[in-house]
Design a protein around this motif. Structure first.
Motif, PDB file in Angstrom:
ATOM      1  N   LEU A  86       8.661  28.244 -22.608  1.00  0.00           N
ATOM      2  CA  LEU A  86       7.883  28.706 -23.768  1.00  0.00           C
ATOM      3  C   LEU A  86       7.820  27.624 -24.837  1.00  0.00           C
ATOM      4  CD1 LEU A  86       9.133  32.403 -24.122  1.00  0.00           C
ATOM      5  CD2 LEU A  86       6.911  31.620 -23.332  1.00  0.00           C
ATOM      6  N   ARG A  87       7.695  26.376 -24.401  1.00  0.00           N
ATOM      7  CA  ARG A  87       7.584  25.263 -25.343  1.00  0.00           C
ATOM      8  C   ARG A  87       6.117  24.947 -25.597  1.00  0.00           C
ATOM      9  NH1 ARG A  87      11.378  23.539 -21.673  1.00  0.00           N
ATOM     10  NH2 ARG A  87       9.837  22.151 -20.702  1.00  0.00           N
ATOM     11  N   ASP A  92      -0.339  33.033 -27.143  1.00  0.00           N
ATOM     12  CA  ASP A  92       0.561  32.981 -25.999  1.00  0.00           C
ATOM     13  C   ASP A  92       1.940  33.504 -26.387  1.00  0.00           C
ATOM     14  OD1 ASP A  92       1.673  32.465 -23.545  1.00  0.00           O
ATOM     15  OD2 ASP A  92       1.701  30.282 -23.764  1.00  0.00           O
ATOM     16  N   ARG A  93       2.379  33.158 -27.583  1.00  0.00           N
ATOM     17  CA  ARG A  93       3.701  33.599 -28.047  1.00  0.00           C
ATOM     18  C   ARG A  93       3.772  35.120 -28.142  1.00  0.00           C
ATOM     19  NH1 ARG A  93       4.113  30.155 -31.763  1.00  0.00           N
ATOM     20  NH2 ARG A  93       5.579  28.721 -30.769  1.00  0.00           N
ATOM     21  N   LEU A  94       2.689  35.753 -28.570  1.00  0.00           N
ATOM     22  CA  LEU A  94       2.677  37.207 -28.677  1.00  0.00           C
ATOM     23  C   LEU A  94       2.636  37.887 -27.308  1.00  0.00           C
ATOM     24  CD1 LEU A  94       0.323  37.804 -31.759  1.00  0.00           C
ATOM     25  CD2 LEU A  94       2.814  38.048 -31.628  1.00  0.00           C
ATOM     26  N   SER A 119      -1.588  25.486 -19.234  1.00  0.00           N
ATOM     27  CA  SER A 119      -2.647  26.497 -19.257  1.00  0.00           C
ATOM     28  C   SER A 119      -2.392  27.572 -18.192  1.00  0.00           C
ATOM     29  CB  SER A 119      -4.018  25.847 -19.041  1.00  0.00           C
ATOM     30  OG  SER A 119      -4.104  25.236 -17.760  1.00  0.00           O
ATOM     31  N   TRP A 120      -1.875  27.175 -17.019  1.00  0.00           N
ATOM     32  CA  TRP A 120      -1.569  28.162 -15.980  1.00  0.00           C
ATOM     33  C   TRP A 120      -0.347  28.993 -16.362  1.00  0.00           C
ATOM     34  CZ3 TRP A 120      -4.828  29.914 -12.659  1.00  0.00           C
ATOM     35  CH2 TRP A 120      -5.875  29.108 -12.203  1.00  0.00           C
ATOM     36  N   GLN A 121       0.605  28.383 -17.028  1.00  0.00           N
ATOM     37  CA  GLN A 121       1.757  29.151 -17.507  1.00  0.00           C
ATOM     38  C   GLN A 121       1.303  30.217 -18.503  1.00  0.00           C
ATOM     39  OE1 GLN A 121       4.137  25.878 -18.931  1.00  0.00           O
ATOM     40  NE2 GLN A 121       5.444  25.875 -17.110  1.00  0.00           N
ATOM     41  N   ALA A 122       0.398  29.829 -19.400  1.00  0.00           N
ATOM     42  CA  ALA A 122      -0.110  30.788 -20.387  1.00  0.00           C
ATOM     43  C   ALA A 122      -0.884  31.912 -19.706  1.00  0.00           C
ATOM     44  CB  ALA A 122      -0.995  30.064 -21.399  1.00  0.00           C
TER      45      ALA A 122
END
Length: 443
Positions: free
Chosen positions: A361-362, A368-370, A323-326
């Motif tokens: 990006l797993r 998030d991908r966009l 969640s923090w990475q996102a």
């Protein structure tokens, strides 16, 4: 923090009654991480000194020991309070409802002295009452770090060259606990693992760094048995305490750890609507624990590599890492400019942070991908204009791959990704691949 650990090891050897030419001097060592440990320490003092009434279950042990220490007839004493990181425990907490704040049971007498050891600079100041009485233990230098590493590795098996040893203590940022743990790990695995082997494994991946620094290879009979020895575990105790005392500070630390560890601008970690005082309130505990450092001349923040690694491992254990990475990708997608000439200065300052948040990006969702695709496209365009065609190509390919999983072939952003990839391929003389992208864009 590094000096703190080194100092406690040296001092703990003297936690017994010392006889001098002057009257007896008592040296007491107390672990003051919480109220229960402090009271336990007082109980042990009472038993060791055989203070009358110490074994009476109804006795107020804190008051009993306090009175005994204040009586000059009982001799000189030195009390060491170790791990006194939570000053709030002393001023507001109490062992039970019928007792006042614990600070009232810390004796102040001309025949006694108190040494307080803390990783929290603010707690140290609050407990001693003046910055003039606070002694900052400086980090070890290279020579001291090498001596500590070599003391842990058997002399008959040095396990590597001098250059390897220097590279290892530098990688561990001269932190005594990390060096001690690495030395013990190597010593327990010689000749299978040498200094050179450890260093190679350490640099292979962040996952291996975490594993090595979570190892419980080393032990120390002088160390508090309730505290685990691993570097990451030790730091995580501080993280948990910060989260309990000031959740906003823990959130700020988590967010900072997502970016590159050096040169973190305030704009990345302070919300646009966050009040300046609220931001300072969250930041101060991180500065006091020396988890984050402020470069005043540039207004940028840094953190130790091992602190960053420990925070990420802590978040992973708590299932909060993703969640923090996102969240960090949302921020970077918003803050990183479009890459055009007028934004190059800002792009340069943010590129390392962009690369950091794009490493993992797993298992991401479409939103998030966009965000990641937007950031990849902007970074790619900046690198393209700078002449970094190979790196720009890699960014463009990742952006296109991400968008293909979410968007239709006719979406404008898809057209941009395909066209940009074709252009950078052409720049590198990869004409056949460029033609494929150009025809796709035209179609």
């Amino acid at each position: 923090m590094s000096g703190w650990h080194y100092k406690t090891q040296a001092a703990i050897e003297y936690s017994y009654r010392v006889r001098e030419s002057t009257p007896d001097t008592w040296v007491f060592w107390i672990h003051a991480s919480n109220a229960a440990r402090l009271e336990q320490g007082y109980q042990q003092i009472a038993a060791r000194a055989e203070i009358p009434g110490w074994d009476d279950l109804k006795t107020n042990i804190l008051q009993l020991v306090h009175q005994w220490l204040c009586d000059a007839r009982n001799g000189r004493w030195l009390m060491v309070l170790d791990n006194a990181d939570n000053d709030g425990m002393f001023f507001s907490g109490s062992a039970s409802e019928d007792r006042g704040p614990l600070v009232g049971f810390l004796p102040q007498a001309a025949h006694g002295s108190m040494l307080i050891i803390s990783r929290n600079g603010l707690a140290a100041w609050n407990l001693v009452g003046s910055y003039g009485h606070v002694i900052t233990v400086q980090p070890m230098n290279e020579k001291e770090s090498l001596a500590l590493l070599q003391a842990r590795i058997p002399a008959a098996h040095p396990g590597g060259s001098k250059d390897d040893e220097k590279a290892l203590v530098e990688a561990l940022e001269y932190i005594p606990l990390a060096i001690t743990q690495a030395g013990s790990y190597i010593a327990n695995r010689l000749p299978l693992v040498t200094v050179a082997t450890y260093l190679r494994l350490f640099y292979e991946s962040e996952a291996k760094q975490t594993r090595l620094l979570q190892s419980e290879e080393s032990t120390d009979l002088r160390r508090d048995p309730s505290i685990r020895y691993a570097v990451i575990t030790t730091w995580q105790l501080s993280f948990e305490q910060i989260r309990q005392e000031r959740p906003a500070a823990a959130d700020l630390l988590a967010l900072m750890s997502m970016f590159d560890r050096q040169g973190i601008p305030e704009d990345l970690v302070r919300g646009s609507e966050q009040d300046e005082l609220d931001f300072h309130d969250a930041l101060v505990p991180l500065l006091n624990y020396s988890l984050v450092r402020l470069e005043m001349s540039e207004g940028l923040y840094d953190m130790h590599r091992l602190v960053q690694l420990s925070v990420r491992a802590w978040l992973d254990i708590d299932q909060q890492l993703h969640s923090w990475q996102a969240k960090s990708r949302v921020i970077m997608a918003r803050e990183f400019p479009d890459g055009n000439y007028e934004s190059w200065t800002q792009c340069r300052s943010l590129l390392a942070h962009a690369k950091s948040v794009l490493q993992s990006l797993r298992d991401v969702d479409d939103e998030d991908r966009l965000h990641a695709a937007t950031l990849l496209a902007n970074c790619g365009w900046f690198l393209h204009l700078q002449g970094g065609y190979k790196e720009a190509e890699a960014m463009y390919r990742r952006a296109l791959e991400a968008r293909e999983k979410v968007l239709s072939r006719e979406h404008p952003d898809m057209l941009t990704s395909v066209s940009n990839l074709g252009n950078v391929l052409d720049r590198q003389g990869k004409y056949e691949e460029a033609e494929v992208m150009r025809r796709r864009a035209l179609a």
